[in-house]
Design an enzyme around this catalytic site. Structure first.
Site, PDB file in Angstrom:
ATOM      1  N   PRO A  18       0.834  -1.205   0.000  1.00  0.00           N
ATOM      2  CA  PRO A  18       0.000   0.000   0.000  1.00  0.00           C
ATOM      3  C   PRO A  18       0.869   1.256   0.000  1.00  0.00           C
ATOM      4  CG  PRO A  18       0.001  -1.028   2.173  1.00  0.00           C
ATOM      5  CD  PRO A  18       0.761  -1.941   1.264  1.00  0.00           C
TER       6      PRO A  18
ATOM      7  N   CYS B 292       3.125   3.300   9.691  1.00  0.00           N
ATOM      8  CA  CYS B 292       3.368   4.647   9.170  1.00  0.00           C
ATOM      9  C   CYS B 292       4.288   5.443  10.104  1.00  0.00           C
ATOM     10  CB  CYS B 292       2.050   5.390   8.970  1.00  0.00           C
ATOM     11  SG  CYS B 292       2.321   7.059   8.358  1.00  0.00           S
TER      12      CYS B 292
ATOM     13  N   LYS C 101      -0.005  -4.590   9.427  1.00  0.00           N
ATOM     14  CA  LYS C 101       1.271  -4.177   8.826  1.00  0.00           C
ATOM     15  C   LYS C 101       2.087  -3.542   9.937  1.00  0.00           C
ATOM     16  CE  LYS C 101       3.931  -2.395   5.351  1.00  0.00           C
ATOM     17  NZ  LYS C 101       3.485  -1.458   4.333  1.00  0.00           N
TER      18      LYS C 101
HETATM   19  C1  LIG Z   1       5.054   6.997  -0.919  1.00  0.00           C
HETATM   20  C2  LIG Z   1       4.825   5.849   0.011  1.00  0.00           C
HETATM   21  C3  LIG Z   1       3.606   5.712   0.638  1.00  0.00           C
HETATM   22  C4  LIG Z   1       3.372   4.626   1.501  1.00  0.00           C
HETATM   23  N1  LIG Z   1       2.133   4.485   2.085  1.00  0.00           N
HETATM   24  C5  LIG Z   1       1.886   3.400   2.866  1.00  0.00           C
HETATM   25  C6  LIG Z   1       0.589   3.189   3.409  1.00  0.00           C
HETATM   26  O1  LIG Z   1      -0.370   3.975   3.212  1.00  0.00           O
HETATM   27  N2  LIG Z   1       0.399   2.083   4.171  1.00  0.00           N
HETATM   28  C7  LIG Z   1       1.412   1.193   4.429  1.00  0.00           C
HETATM   29  O2  LIG Z   1       1.196   0.200   5.132  1.00  0.00           O
HETATM   30  N3  LIG Z   1       2.633   1.370   3.920  1.00  0.00           N
HETATM   31  C8  LIG Z   1       2.895   2.446   3.136  1.00  0.00           C
HETATM   32  N4  LIG Z   1       4.140   2.592   2.598  1.00  0.00           N
HETATM   33  C9  LIG Z   1       5.194   1.567   2.835  1.00  0.00           C
HETATM   34  C10 LIG Z   1       5.211   0.533   1.727  1.00  0.00           C
HETATM   35  O3  LIG Z   1       3.996  -0.193   1.700  1.00  0.00           O
HETATM   36  C11 LIG Z   1       6.370  -0.475   1.921  1.00  0.00           C
HETATM   37  O4  LIG Z   1       6.197  -1.190   3.139  1.00  0.00           O
HETATM   38  C12 LIG Z   1       7.733   0.174   1.967  1.00  0.00           C
HETATM   39  O5  LIG Z   1       7.836   1.190   0.987  1.00  0.00           O
HETATM   40  C13 LIG Z   1       8.807  -0.908   1.750  1.00  0.00           C
HETATM   41  O6  LIG Z   1      10.099  -0.376   1.762  1.00  0.00           O
HETATM   42  P1  LIG Z   1      10.887  -0.057   0.376  1.00  0.00           P
HETATM   43  O7  LIG Z   1      10.145   1.114  -0.241  1.00  0.00           O
HETATM   44  O8  LIG Z   1      12.262   0.324   0.779  1.00  0.00           O
HETATM   45  O9  LIG Z   1      10.823  -1.297  -0.442  1.00  0.00           O
HETATM   46  C14 LIG Z   1       4.395   3.666   1.750  1.00  0.00           C
HETATM   47  C15 LIG Z   1       5.633   3.820   1.095  1.00  0.00           C
HETATM   48  C16 LIG Z   1       5.864   4.881   0.250  1.00  0.00           C
HETATM   49  C17 LIG Z   1       7.207   5.005  -0.430  1.00  0.00           C
END
Ligand SMILES: Cc1cc2nc3c(=O)[nH]c(=O)nc-3n(C[C@H](O)[C@H](O)[C@H](O)COP(=O)(O)O)c2cc1C
Length: 184
Positions: free
Chosen positions: A17, A102, A141
């Site tokens: 997400p 988050c 998560k």
């Molecule tokens: C722009 C952005 C928005 C994100 N929003 C959410 C979110 O709404 N909910 C969530 O569980 N994780 C969120 N994440 C985390 C991602 O789901 C993921 O766990 C994380 O980016 C993994 O690390 P990596 O980007 O280094 O692979 C977000 C990540 C990014 C980069």
């Protein structure tokens, strides 16, 4: 592996997400290109419980996106339960996912998202309250901890399981790592 919803694959590929990215057209494209399970961006339980119309617009999805989870965040177990009940009745997703990951200051300052990881009793209370408010599977998560000193993903995961979480996603960084550094 047993998932609490149908995945269509023994080793399903999940779309992580992303706030501001994981909207319906994007999720549909990702489903078409091979994602087996998709999740909404994180949605404020306080806003849902207040009935904010724009959040219900944000949560809309197409049948072709299923299986889809709606992800909620919040630090108040009663409000999280109310939001879970409303999302279950109105949106009818395949599962509810609770965001304990988050790292953003605005969210954490109200103890939401990864802020909850500082108090695992609160994490358990939220999961139990959400479980009792919905008939849908409840997943979580997490991050691996608040900071390096409190990094303990296995304990966090076991506490989530004990409280009733039916699947768990780990973002293998601590809150203080935010989005950079090596994921461990
Ligand atoms: C722009 C952005 C928005 C994100 N929003 C959410 C979110 O709404 N909910 C969530 O569980 N994780 C969120 N994440 C985390 C991602 O789901 C993921 O766990 C994380 O980016 C993994 O690390 P990596 O980007 O280094 O692979 C977000 C990540 C990014 C980069």
């Amino acid at each position: 592996m047993d998932f609490p919803y149908r995945t269509g694959s023994e080793c399903p590929l999940f779309l992580a997400p992303m706030a501001g990215v994981s909207e319906s057209p994007f999720r549909l494209l990702c489903r078409r290109f091979g994602a087996d399970v998709v999740v909404s961006e994180f949605i404020s339980a306080v806003g849902v419980a207040r009935g904010l119309e724009h959040l219900f617009q944000d949560m809309r999805f197409e049948e072709a996106e299923r299986p889809i989870g709606i992800q909620l965040y919040g630090a108040d177990a009663t409000v999280m339960a109310r939001a879970a009940e409303m999302v279950t009745a109105v949106m009818r997703p395949d599962f509810l996912d609770i965001n304990f990951g988050c790292p953003v200051k605005k969210v954490v300052k109200n103890n939401g998202g990864s802020g909850c990881l500082k108090d695992l009793d609160l994490v358990e209370r939220i999961i139990r309250a959400v479980r009792s408010a919905t008939s849908l599977p409840v997943t979580v998560k997490i991050r691996s901890g608040w900071d390096d000193a409190q990094r303990d993903p296995v304990t966090i995961a076991l506490r989530c399981r004990d409280a009733g979480a039916q699947a768990l996603t780990l973002h293998a960084r601590t809150r203080t790592q935010m989005f950079s550094g090596t994921a461990n």
